[in-house]
Design a protein around this motif. Structure first.
Motif, mmCIF file in Angstrom:
data_model
loop_
_atom_site.group_PDB
_atom_site.id
_atom_site.type_symbol
_atom_site.label_atom_id
_atom_site.label_comp_id
_atom_site.label_asym_id
_atom_site.label_seq_id
_atom_site.Cartn_x
_atom_site.Cartn_y
_atom_site.Cartn_z
ATOM 1 N N MET A 1 0.846 -1.178 0.000
ATOM 2 C CA MET A 1 0.000 0.000 0.000
ATOM 3 C C MET A 1 0.891 1.241 0.000
ATOM 4 S SD MET A 1 -2.996 1.226 2.591
ATOM 5 C CE MET A 1 -4.009 -0.143 2.146
ATOM 6 N N ASN A 2 0.575 2.175 -0.848
ATOM 7 C CA ASN A 2 1.328 3.413 -0.992
ATOM 8 C C ASN A 2 0.736 4.481 -0.057
ATOM 9 O OD1 ASN A 2 2.785 5.631 -1.829
ATOM 10 N ND2 ASN A 2 1.951 5.658 -3.889
ATOM 11 N N ILE A 3 1.421 4.748 1.046
ATOM 12 C CA ILE A 3 0.976 5.732 2.034
ATOM 13 C C ILE A 3 1.886 6.950 1.966
ATOM 14 C CG2 ILE A 3 0.642 6.201 4.492
ATOM 15 C CD1 ILE A 3 0.276 3.150 4.851
ATOM 16 N N LYS A 4 1.284 8.122 2.007
ATOM 17 C CA LYS A 4 2.032 9.378 2.101
ATOM 18 C C LYS A 4 1.411 10.211 3.215
ATOM 19 C CE LYS A 4 3.609 9.323 -2.597
ATOM 20 N NZ LYS A 4 3.512 9.871 -3.933
ATOM 21 N N ALA A 5 2.237 11.040 3.810
ATOM 22 C CA ALA A 5 1.770 11.927 4.875
ATOM 23 C C ALA A 5 2.055 13.361 4.472
ATOM 24 C CB ALA A 5 2.468 11.596 6.186
ATOM 25 N N ILE A 6 1.262 14.283 5.010
ATOM 26 C CA ILE A 6 1.468 15.700 4.752
ATOM 27 C C ILE A 6 1.395 16.476 6.059
ATOM 28 C CG2 ILE A 6 0.600 15.620 2.391
ATOM 29 C CD1 ILE A 6 -2.022 16.870 3.443
ATOM 30 N N THR A 7 2.006 17.642 6.017
ATOM 31 C CA THR A 7 1.899 18.621 7.089
ATOM 32 C C THR A 7 2.089 19.989 6.464
ATOM 33 O OG1 THR A 7 2.607 19.163 9.348
ATOM 34 C CG2 THR A 7 4.351 18.673 7.746
ATOM 35 N N SER A 8 1.820 21.031 7.227
ATOM 36 C CA SER A 8 2.091 22.387 6.738
ATOM 37 C C SER A 8 2.524 23.260 7.900
ATOM 38 C CB SER A 8 0.868 22.989 6.042
ATOM 39 O OG SER A 8 -0.147 23.287 6.968
ATOM 40 N N MET A 9 3.312 24.267 7.573
ATOM 41 C CA MET A 9 3.770 25.218 8.591
ATOM 42 C C MET A 9 4.434 26.393 7.907
ATOM 43 S SD MET A 9 7.054 23.061 10.035
ATOM 44 C CE MET A 9 6.242 21.478 9.904
ATOM 45 N N ASP A 10 4.474 27.510 8.632
ATOM 46 C CA ASP A 10 5.252 28.648 8.153
ATOM 47 C C ASP A 10 6.621 28.600 8.837
ATOM 48 O OD1 ASP A 10 4.824 29.606 10.753
ATOM 49 O OD2 ASP A 10 3.415 31.133 10.131
ATOM 50 N N LYS A 11 7.498 29.502 8.457
ATOM 51 C CA LYS A 11 8.866 29.475 8.979
ATOM 52 C C LYS A 11 8.909 29.691 10.491
ATOM 53 C CE LYS A 11 13.496 31.199 8.232
ATOM 54 N NZ LYS A 11 14.217 29.969 8.025
ATOM 55 N N LYS A 12 8.060 30.568 11.007
ATOM 56 C CA LYS A 12 8.036 30.826 12.445
ATOM 57 C C LYS A 12 7.656 29.555 13.214
ATOM 58 C CE LYS A 12 5.831 33.782 15.895
ATOM 59 N NZ LYS A 12 4.808 34.809 16.125
ATOM 60 N N TYR A 13 6.640 28.848 12.724
ATOM 61 C CA TYR A 13 6.206 27.623 13.393
ATOM 62 C C TYR A 13 7.242 26.510 13.231
ATOM 63 C CZ TYR A 13 2.532 25.071 15.785
ATOM 64 O OH TYR A 13 1.803 24.394 16.723
ATOM 65 N N HIS A 36 5.336 14.873 3.030
ATOM 66 C CA HIS A 36 5.356 16.065 2.180
ATOM 67 C C HIS A 36 5.011 17.261 3.065
ATOM 68 C CE1 HIS A 36 5.304 13.870 -1.746
ATOM 69 N NE2 HIS A 36 4.955 12.904 -0.903
ATOM 70 N N ILE A 37 5.812 18.306 2.977
ATOM 71 C CA ILE A 37 5.561 19.503 3.790
ATOM 72 C C ILE A 37 5.163 20.661 2.885
ATOM 73 C CG2 ILE A 37 8.045 19.972 3.878
ATOM 74 C CD1 ILE A 37 7.509 21.518 6.474
ATOM 75 N N TYR A 38 4.023 21.246 3.219
ATOM 76 C CA TYR A 38 3.591 22.485 2.579
ATOM 77 C C TYR A 38 4.198 23.607 3.400
ATOM 78 C CZ TYR A 38 0.487 19.928 -0.455
ATOM 79 O OH TYR A 38 0.003 19.089 -1.420
ATOM 80 N N ASN A 39 5.261 24.196 2.867
ATOM 81 C CA ASN A 39 6.028 25.183 3.622
ATOM 82 C C ASN A 39 5.669 26.599 3.174
ATOM 83 O OD1 ASN A 39 7.332 23.962 1.364
ATOM 84 N ND2 ASN A 39 9.253 24.942 1.866
ATOM 85 N N GLU A 40 4.734 27.157 3.922
ATOM 86 C CA GLU A 40 4.315 28.542 3.704
ATOM 87 C C GLU A 40 5.564 29.415 3.787
ATOM 88 O OE1 GLU A 40 1.272 31.785 5.703
ATOM 89 O OE2 GLU A 40 1.347 29.743 6.472
#
Length: 106
Positions: A1-13, A36-40
């Motif tokens: 099974m192909n599992i991926k994870a995500i998160t997000s944050m800005d530089k301060k966080y 995978h990181i969504y880096n604001e």
């Protein structure tokens, strides 16, 4: 099974708690699936094994942000639009959200 994870944050966080979360992911889960990181702010993430997604969440996200003045709504929408973007763009069987303020333990 192909599992991926995500998160997000800005530089301060990232500087406050995010780097610790990413390091704990690297130590305990990086062999199991990709994060995978969504880096604001499009800052450089200095933790190997994570995939930087940047912060282009599309026209709908920009329109939503411009329509609303409530900062709490705008902040929470960042998470929602990151999830929508990942569902539409990442090839996987399962997608997991990991908050940026958690520490992963074995």
């Amino acid at each position: 099974m192909n599992i991926k994870a995500i998160t997000s944050m800005d530089k301060k966080y990232y500087n406050k708690v995010g780097r610790s979360m990413l390091r704990s992911f690297k130590k305990h889960w990086s062999e199991k699936f990709k994060l995978h990181i969504y880096n604001e702010d499009n800052f450089e993430v200095k933790v190997r094994t994570v995939i930087q997604e940047g912060w282009d969440l599309g026209d709908d996200y920009r329109a939503f942000q411009s329509r609303h003045s409530n900062s709490k709504i705008k902040t929470f929408a960042k998470k929602g639009f990151s999830i929508i973007h990942a569902m539409e763009n990442l090839d996987c069987d399962r997608l997991m959200w990991i908050d940026a303020d958690v520490i992963i333990l074995d």
